[in-house]
Design an enzyme around this catalytic site. Structure first.
Site, mmCIF file in Angstrom:
data_model
loop_
_atom_site.group_PDB
_atom_site.id
_atom_site.type_symbol
_atom_site.label_atom_id
_atom_site.label_comp_id
_atom_site.label_asym_id
_atom_site.label_seq_id
_atom_site.Cartn_x
_atom_site.Cartn_y
_atom_site.Cartn_z
ATOM 1 N N ASP A 8 -34.716 -6.048 68.702
ATOM 2 C CA ASP A 8 -35.020 -6.414 67.320
ATOM 3 C C ASP A 8 -34.700 -7.888 67.085
ATOM 4 O OD1 ASP A 8 -35.923 -3.918 66.520
ATOM 5 O OD2 ASP A 8 -33.955 -3.263 65.840
ATOM 6 N N ASP A 148 -39.461 4.364 65.014
ATOM 7 C CA ASP A 148 -38.186 3.651 65.065
ATOM 8 C C ASP A 148 -37.448 3.851 63.752
ATOM 9 O OD1 ASP A 148 -36.081 1.834 65.249
ATOM 10 O OD2 ASP A 148 -37.355 0.072 65.453
#
Length: 193
Positions: A8, A148
């Site tokens: 991320d 996710d």
């Protein structure tokens, strides 16, 4: 225990959190041959594609909310040697990405608000997973459907049944007392779904 690392990258603008960039990705690449899936939570996700590729990224995903027409960004990713994907937030309809699915290797459907871990899974996104899977199948596309956020041994099988085939888990693995065992339990739950 895992097939890929989901990294991320957050800029503090698109999401209210800052994570890391190319130096950390490059450092990880030195110690891992895993597939690097770089989720760009940034306002200008196509600005650093060559640098991401050089650092060791394999795939980049960009939010449709940040790049409403990702055609040029997808071209830039491919020119840099990267696979390309799009991301949609929980409140964004599948229709926002449908016209661009042919550009994608992967569609990431967020099942939490992006930017912070340890959030609860939003079950309403499963309708979006079903719509995406139906679109991929009916248009004969080779696009993975990734989910996710809040992925656990309880939520992953539901996402699998809806059509997801790639799962991102953070807290369920790294928050467990035995992360490798937690990863295997999650894999088993998905395979048995």
């Amino acid at each position: 225990h895992v097939d890929s690392l989901h990294l991320d990258v957050m800029d503090g603008h698109f999401v209210p959190n800052i994570s890391f960039g190319m130096p950390v990705i490059a450092a990880l690449r030195k110690v891992s041959d895993l597939h690097f899936d770089c989720h760009l939570m940034t306002t200008n996700p196509d600005a650093y594609l060559p640098q991401l590729a050089e650092a060791g990224a394999d795939l980049v995903t960009m939010h449709i909310e940040a790049v409403p027409d990702p055609t040029r960004a997808a071209q830039k990713a491919r020119q840099a040697g990267l696979d390309f994907g799009l991301v949609i937030n929980p409140n964004t309809p599948f229709g926002a990405v449908a016209p661009f699915m042919e550009l994608c290797d992967l569609l990431l459907i967020m099942s939490v608000e992006p930017g912070f871990g340890s959030q609860a899974f939003i079950p309403e996104v499963l309708d979006k997973v079903r719509a995406a899977r139906e679109w991929v199948e009916s248009n004969d596309l080779a696009v993975d459907i990734q989910i996710d956020g809040g992925i656990t041994t309880d939520t992953a099988p539901k996402a699998r049944a809806a059509g997801a085939n790639v799962f991102v888990a953070g807290t369920a693995i790294f928050g467990a007392p035995d992360p490798p065992a937690a990863a295997e339990e999650l894999r088993t739950a998905i395979e048995n779904a």
